[in-house]
Structures are given as C-alpha cells and as structure tokens.
Design a protein around this motif. Structure first.
Motif, PDB file in Angstrom:
ATOM      1  N   SER A   1       0.501  -1.368   0.060  1.00 59.84           N
ATOM      2  CA  SER A   1      -0.081  -0.199  -0.419  1.00 59.84           C
ATOM      3  C   SER A   1       0.582   1.731   0.138  1.00 59.84           C
ATOM      4  N   LEU A   2      -0.109   1.975  -0.851  1.00 65.04           N
ATOM      5  CA  LEU A   2       1.281   3.544  -1.051  1.00 65.04           C
ATOM      6  C   LEU A   2       0.698   4.589  -0.177  1.00 65.04           C
ATOM      7  N   LYS A   3       1.158   4.971   0.629  1.00 70.11           N
ATOM      8  CA  LYS A   3       0.142   6.360   0.954  1.00 70.11           C
ATOM      9  C   LYS A   3       0.705   7.692   0.323  1.00 70.11           C
ATOM     10  N   VAL A   4      -0.184   8.404  -0.067  1.00 67.58           N
ATOM     11  CA  VAL A   4       0.027   9.718  -0.177  1.00 67.58           C
ATOM     12  C   VAL A   4      -0.890  10.555   0.292  1.00 67.58           C
TER      13      VAL A   4
ATOM     14  N   GLN B   1       6.261   6.026 -13.299  1.00 64.50           N
ATOM     15  CA  GLN B   1       5.755   7.308 -12.650  1.00 64.50           C
ATOM     16  C   GLN B   1       4.398   6.978 -12.877  1.00 64.50           C
ATOM     17  N   PHE B   2       3.025   7.597 -12.031  1.00 67.76           N
ATOM     18  CA  PHE B   2       1.568   7.423 -12.446  1.00 67.76           C
ATOM     19  C   PHE B   2       0.831   9.052 -13.262  1.00 67.76           C
TER      20      PHE B   2
ATOM     21  N   VAL C   1       2.533  11.724 -10.014  1.00 62.79           N
ATOM     22  CA  VAL C   1       2.793   9.861  -8.240  1.00 62.79           C
ATOM     23  C   VAL C   1       3.714   9.303  -8.423  1.00 62.79           C
ATOM     24  N   SER C   2       5.073   8.920  -8.330  1.00 61.90           N
ATOM     25  CA  SER C   2       5.905   8.123  -8.341  1.00 61.90           C
ATOM     26  C   SER C   2       5.251   6.694  -7.873  1.00 61.90           C
ATOM     27  N   LEU C   3       6.013   5.757  -8.359  1.00 59.97           N
ATOM     28  CA  LEU C   3       6.030   4.445  -7.533  1.00 59.97           C
ATOM     29  C   LEU C   3       5.968   3.843  -6.394  1.00 59.97           C
ATOM     30  N   THR C   4       7.312   5.308  -5.891  1.00 61.36           N
ATOM     31  CA  THR C   4       7.424   4.631  -4.834  1.00 61.36           C
ATOM     32  C   THR C   4       6.891   5.642  -3.419  1.00 61.36           C
TER      33      THR C   4
ATOM     34  N   HIS D   1       3.909  15.553  -7.638  1.00 61.18           N
ATOM     35  CA  HIS D   1       4.523  16.763  -7.609  1.00 61.18           C
ATOM     36  C   HIS D   1       3.509  17.312  -8.778  1.00 61.18           C
ATOM     37  N   ASP D   2       3.492  18.197  -9.209  1.00 63.62           N
ATOM     38  CA  ASP D   2       2.772  18.277 -10.085  1.00 63.62           C
ATOM     39  C   ASP D   2       3.127  19.230 -11.497  1.00 63.62           C
TER      40      ASP D   2
END
Length: 569
Positions: free
Chosen positions: A400-403, A417-418, A432-435, A439-440
């Motif tokens: 699970s990736l926290k954002v 990246q997504f 959003v990177s896979l880690t 950023h915009d």
C-alpha cells in the motif's frame, strides 16, 4: 457610439424591423420614453422634451441634433463600412456563393464564381440565415479564443526557436568536446601501443647487436687461423674453413630488417581538407508541421463486436456490479475493479471470469503496472494499492502506497510514474511515482475542483499530452505539456464524456454516456468517428497494448454490461 438605449428583444435583429430607440435621459429616471432626436455631441438619444433643453441653454445651442431615423442610418452605415466591401474590388457585397461559402461583389460573381452552381443574392437569403446575437457572440468568443491560442502558439514558437538555436550551439560544443576527448584518448592509446612496440623492437635489436659483437670477435680471432690453413692446409681443410667461417654472418646479413612505425587514419573518420565550411559534418534543418497535413482518414478506426457479457449480481455480491476501472494485462487478459462489491476480477480473452479477489476498500480505478502487478486508487483514503495477479489468475495484495491527495483515475506515465486524476482537489491532475513522491506538471491547469466521478484523465506518452474529460461541461481538454498549450474540444457528439483511453495512432477514445457512443478524436481536437454501441451509459474504456482490441463497461443500473470489440483502421 454609446449605448443607444434600444429596447432589444430576441427578434430585434430581423431585417426590416424598426428599432425602438428610447430616450436615455428618461431611462436614467426609470422612465421609458420613445426618442425623437439624437445628439451627436451628447452621444445619446433624446425625446422632444429632453432635446428642447438645447434651445434653452446657450452652452448647448451648438450641439448637432438629428432625427432618430437619420441617426440609425448613420450608425448602420458607419458600422458596415469595414464589413460590406470586397477586399479585391472595393465593391459592396451583393451575392453569396453557396458552393464555396464566400461573399461576392458583382465582379467576383462574374469573374471568380461563374462556374459555381449556386450564387444567390444576399437580400433574398439574409432574413433566413442571419444568426441571433447570442450565436454571433459565441462565434466571436470562439474566434477570440482561437486568436489567443494563436498568440500563445506564436510566443511558444518564438521561445522554442530560441531554445532550439541555443541547443544547436550546445550540441556543437558538446560534439567538439567529445571529438577532442576522442582524439585525446586516441593519442594516449596510440602512444602506449607505440611504446610497447618500441620496447619489443629494441629488445630484438639489442639481442641481434650482442650476437653481432660475438660473431665479429669470433671472425677476428679466426682470421689468423684461416690464413694459416690457406697457407699450410689441405684442400679439404680449406673448403671446410671457408664454409664454416662466415656462414652465420651471411645469414644474419640476409635477415636484417629496417624498422619504422606510422599511424594511418581509418577512411571513415578521415577529415577533408580545409575550409571545413565546404564539408560541414551535419545539416541544419528547419521543419514545419501543419495540422492540416495530417491524414485523418488513415486514423479513423472501425469497431467489430467480439463478445459481450451481462454484469449480474452473484451469490457473494452485495449489490449489482459496477466496474469503475478496467485495463488489459500484458497477455490479453482483463482486470476490472467492482466499486459496489469491493472486488478485483480477472477475465480471459473471451470475457470469461477466471479470477476474483475480495478487497477491504472501495476501488475506483485500476492500471496495469507490469506483467503481474496492478495499481488501484481507492475512495476511502489517501492510498494507492498494489496487487499481484499471477499467470494462474490468483490475486493477492502486495503493498500500500500512502499519498497526500485524493485520486480517482490513474494511468502510467512511464515505468516509474503515474498520471493521476484528482477529486475534491483544485489541481485536477498530478504525477505520482511508484514510490509515493507526488508533484505537479509544469503547466497551468484551470483551478477547478472536480467531485468524484465527474472527470477522467489519460496520458499520451509519445507526445507528452494530458487528456482531461469534464462530464458536466461536455468538454475534453488536451494539454501539451512541452509547449504549455491546450486544446478545448466541444462537439455535439461529445455529451457527458466519462472514461478516456489512448487508441490507435495515439488518438483519444471517449465514453460518451449521454449518447451511448464511443467517440474518437485526434490530438488536435478533430472528431474522427463516433460509434453507437449496444449499451446504455458507457462509462469506462480500455485498449489492449497492441491497439487491436477495446473493452467498454457501463454504469446503467439493472442492465450492466461489458463488451469487447476488434479495432481496425
């Protein structure tokens, strides 16, 4: 001219209708009085009572008063001077060529349009085709937006031109440095090799020199013996001495070598004689691309139905399925997420369900990350979930990736990246990177906050463009990230656009929920094709990696479907 104080109705622009000009001084007192005069100095329409003030006050006696009719004629004449004349002949427009959609003066009609089939007098058709003011206003607004877009494009082109020229200088300097570095490496390599050859050659020459000294000493010491043999020896002794002495020396003389070393350039890198300007090792090119040069006919796709299934409630379902996200796995299988029943499902090439996994959250969208990994956005928290989908159709949770942002739609930007569409957030699209780094984009998106389920996004990797759908505004935005420009697409065929995907020739495919169609548009915003499908309220669409198949799902309660189509061009 100032506001005429006309009483404008929706049909006031119909030719032949007399405008009712109201007295502007009376209007300022909330009183409607028909105007009789127009004062060009005061720049306003007046009734007789108000205009009589000009006769009472000396300061107003020099003002020029004319009748309302004269003022209207003058106004119309003034406004039309720049519009009703032919640029070529300076004659008034009298005709309209319906074949070429052009206004014509009498000379144009005779000289340029005599072979056209339908050239009609403007007076006969004007009353039927004049657009309402609102329509003309919209067209002018569109023209203004187009002009502003051209201005932005020109500014961007000028900036890009400066950057390109700067890059040329950088490239040449880089090439020069690389060539100098190459020759420095070449010099070092050749010197090392030459020293090695020199050492090996000197060792051989030193050995020969030592042997030569020994032979010289032996020959010198034997001269006395030879003289004695030739004076006192037998013929046989003389023959042996002659053959023995000098044979080694003669062989050494025959094997003597002359040593030299040189370096020759390979023909492929041999430089021509100066001046170099006559032999420039490269070309400076100026390329132009016009959108009009694109052959849209070659990009239009055709859809052929392959299979279709009804999405029904099964034994362990809480509600009827609602697939909010679908995507193709690398091997042609399909992965889908069911928001209503909190499931992740796997389908084979024939849309037969072969795998299912119960989730602990409400999934929103899904994207395939690698051969056996998918990523899911969720509607109950700031997380992106990663699942493993095996070749045997077993689905397990991976991580699970926290954002920090609420994300709805998701697609891949690259292998790290997504590109993600947001909801309840003023920035509609983010990276959003896979880690987990967020950023915009370096582009100014409109400061608009979408609620959940009202916007979708996708990314065109080949041209670095972001596509955003606005369901409520019936609009699609195409942002060029490199140039910082955008295309706004509005069309009667695009009604309630929901899901978006990249199709063949990197065109854009849209689910239009209100019209039950899949609409294909180009990156420049041109509507290429529209396909009516046997499905109410299409919602999500995805395309296989080889761009040969398309799958679409809907969100129609009581008649959920998923259909697969073969794509051809």
């Amino acid at each position: 001219m100032a506001d005429s104080g006309c009483k404008i109705g929706e049909d006031d622009e119909v030719p032949g209708r007399v405008k009712e000009n109201l007295c502007q001084p009376c209007l300022s007192k909330d009183k409607e009085t028909v105007a009789d005069k127009f004062c060009s100095t005061c720049n306003e329409f007046q009734c007789n009572d108000c205009s009589n003030v000009h006769n009472m006050l000396a300061i107003l006696k020099n003002h020029k008063l004319v009748s309302v009719n004269e003022a209207n004629v003058a106004s119309i004449s003034f406004k039309m001077k720049a519009l009703d004349l032919c640029d070529q002949h300076q004659h008034s427009f009298e005709f309209f060529c319906e074949d070429e959609k052009k206004l014509c003066c009498s000379k144009c009609a005779i000289v340029n349009h005599r072979k056209c089939h339908s050239v009609v007098e403007i007076e006969k058709i004007a009353g039927n085709i004049i657009s309402p003011i609102s329509t003309l206003g919209e067209k002018l607004k569109e023209a203004k937006e187009a002009a502003e877009s051209v201005a932005r494009h020109i500014r961007s082109s000028k900036d890009q031109l400066a950057e390109d020229i700067k890059e040329i200088h950088v490239k040449i300097r880089r090439m020069r440095d690389e060539v100098m570095e190459m020759f420095a490496d070449l010099e070092d390599s050749v010197n090392k090799r030459a020293e090695t050859l020199k050492k090996e050659t000197l060792e051989n020459l030193t050995k020969k020199q030592t042997q030569n000294k020994k032979d010289l000493a032996d020959v010198t010491s034997c001269l006395e013996t030879i003289e004695s043999i030739f004076k006192n020896g037998t013929p046989v002794q003389k023959y042996i001495a002659e053959q023995k002495m000098g044979s080694n020396v003669k062989e050494e003389c025959q094997s003597l070598e002359t040593v030299n070393i040189s370096f020759q350039f390979d023909e492929t890198i041999k430089l021509p004689p100066l001046p170099v300007t006559e032999y420039v090792p490269g070309q400076l090119k100026l390329n132009f691309h016009h959108q009009g040069d694109v052959n849209f006919a070659n990009m239009m796709m055709k859809l052929t139905p392959v299979s279709s299934i009804d999405l029904k409630k099964t034994g362990d379902d809480i509600d009827e399925p609602f697939y909010t996200g679908i995507d193709f796995l690398h091997d042609g299988r399909l992965v889908a997420v069911d928001s209503k029943n909190e499931k992740c499902l796997v389908y084979n090439e024939k849309l037969v369900k072969v795998g299912s996994y119960r989730l602990s959250y409400k999934p929103l969208s899904v994207v395939v990350v690698s051969e056996e990994e998918v990523a899911i956005t969720r509607g109950d928290g700031y997380n992106i979930e990663f699942l493993h989908v095996s070749k045997c159709n077993e689905v397990t949770s991976r991580r699970s990736l926290k954002v920090k942002t609420k994300y709805y739609s998701i697609c891949l930007k690259d292998d790290r990246q997504f590109v993600v569409g947001t909801y309840d957030e003023p920035r509609p699209v983010r990276i959003v990177s896979l880690t987990g780094e967020e950023h915009d984009f370096k582009v100014n998106f409109p400061n608009k906050t979408y609620s959940i389920d009202t916007s979708d996004c996708t990314y065109i990797k080949s041209s670095d463009k972001v596509v955003i759908t606005d369901r409520d505004e019936h609009t699609v935005y195409i942002y060029d990230i490199k140039k910082g420009t955008r295309v706004v697409v509005k069309d009667d065929k695009i009604q309630e656009p929901c899901g978006a995907a990249v199709g063949p020739s990197d065109t854009i495919l849209l689910c239009c929920r209100k019209t039950n169609t899949i609409v294909q548009i180009s990156q420049s915003g041109q509507v290429l094709s529209s396909y009516k499908i046997d499905m109410k309220m299409p919602y999500k669409v995805c395309v296989s990696r080889d761009k040969s198949f398309l799958v679409v799902t809907n969100n129609y309660i009581g008649n959920g479907k998923m259909q697969k189509f073969k794509i051809s061009t």
